[in-house]
Write a protein that holds these residues in place. Structure first.
Motif, PDB file in Angstrom:
ATOM      1  N   ARG A   1       0.828  -1.211   0.000  1.00 48.12           N
ATOM      2  CA  ARG A   1       0.000   0.000   0.000  1.00 48.12           C
ATOM      3  C   ARG A   1       0.864   1.262   0.000  1.00 48.12           C
ATOM      4  O   ARG A   1       0.621   2.191  -0.765  1.00 48.12           O
ATOM      5  N   ASP A   2       1.886   1.287   0.849  1.00 40.25           N
ATOM      6  CA  ASP A   2       2.765   2.457   0.920  1.00 40.25           C
ATOM      7  C   ASP A   2       3.512   2.674  -0.388  1.00 40.25           C
ATOM      8  O   ASP A   2       3.647   3.809  -0.856  1.00 40.25           O
TER       9      ASP A   2
ATOM     10  N   ALA B   1       3.114   5.949  -2.801  1.00 44.69           N
ATOM     11  CA  ALA B   1       4.284   6.746  -3.181  1.00 44.69           C
ATOM     12  C   ALA B   1       4.402   6.843  -4.699  1.00 44.69           C
ATOM     13  O   ALA B   1       4.661   7.925  -5.244  1.00 44.69           O
ATOM     14  N   TYR B   2       4.179   5.746  -5.395  1.00 47.14           N
ATOM     15  CA  TYR B   2       4.253   5.753  -6.856  1.00 47.14           C
ATOM     16  C   TYR B   2       3.191   6.688  -7.436  1.00 47.14           C
ATOM     17  O   TYR B   2       3.483   7.521  -8.298  1.00 47.14           O
ATOM     18  N   GLY B   3       1.981   6.569  -6.974  1.00 50.34           N
ATOM     19  CA  GLY B   3       0.897   7.404  -7.478  1.00 50.34           C
ATOM     20  C   GLY B   3       1.130   8.877  -7.188  1.00 50.34           C
ATOM     21  O   GLY B   3       0.901   9.745  -8.042  1.00 50.34           O
ATOM     22  N   LEU B   4       1.596   9.184  -5.994  1.00 54.21           N
ATOM     23  CA  LEU B   4       1.879  10.566  -5.627  1.00 54.21           C
ATOM     24  C   LEU B   4       2.986  11.144  -6.510  1.00 54.21           C
ATOM     25  O   LEU B   4       2.890  12.289  -6.965  1.00 54.21           O
TER      26      LEU B   4
ATOM     27  N   ASP C   1       4.673  14.735 -10.760  1.00 49.86           N
ATOM     28  CA  ASP C   1       5.333  14.886 -12.070  1.00 49.86           C
ATOM     29  C   ASP C   1       4.426  15.613 -13.050  1.00 49.86           C
ATOM     30  O   ASP C   1       4.855  16.493 -13.799  1.00 49.86           O
ATOM     31  N   GLY C   2       3.150  15.247 -13.049  1.00 50.12           N
ATOM     32  CA  GLY C   2       2.184  15.889 -13.932  1.00 50.12           C
ATOM     33  C   GLY C   2       1.999  17.362 -13.605  1.00 50.12           C
ATOM     34  O   GLY C   2       1.941  18.211 -14.499  1.00 50.12           O
ATOM     35  N   LEU C   3       1.931  17.677 -12.322  1.00 43.29           N
ATOM     36  CA  LEU C   3       1.809  19.079 -11.922  1.00 43.29           C
ATOM     37  C   LEU C   3       3.045  19.873 -12.297  1.00 43.29           C
ATOM     38  O   LEU C   3       2.944  21.015 -12.792  1.00 43.29           O
ATOM     39  N   ALA C   4       4.222  19.298 -12.114  1.00 40.22           N
ATOM     40  CA  ALA C   4       5.461  19.983 -12.473  1.00 40.22           C
ATOM     41  C   ALA C   4       5.516  20.229 -13.977  1.00 40.22           C
ATOM     42  O   ALA C   4       5.903  21.329 -14.415  1.00 40.22           O
TER      43      ALA C   4
END
Length: 55
Positions: free
Chosen positions: A34-35, A39-42, A47-50
């Motif tokens: 789960r962690d 972390a991968y999704g976040l 990355d998309g926001l940047a």
């Protein structure tokens, strides 16, 4: 998890990518999975926001 593993293995039998991904993580603790997934999704969201800010 051990109780549902046989049912999952049977359901994934006809889906090789799912079976392979699951096999690679079958010894990991569910909390660690789960962690890692969070972390991968976040990281992908950030990355998309940047990329959007750089455009």
């Amino acid at each position: 998890m051990a109780e549902v593993r046989p049912a999952f293995d049977e359901a994934a039998r006809t889906h090789p990518p799912l079976r392979e991904a699951s096999s690679a993580r079958q010894d990991a603790h569910p909390r660690q999975i789960r962690d890692d997934d969070l972390a991968y999704g976040l990281e992908r969201v950030l990355d998309g926001l940047a990329a959007r800010l750089e455009a």
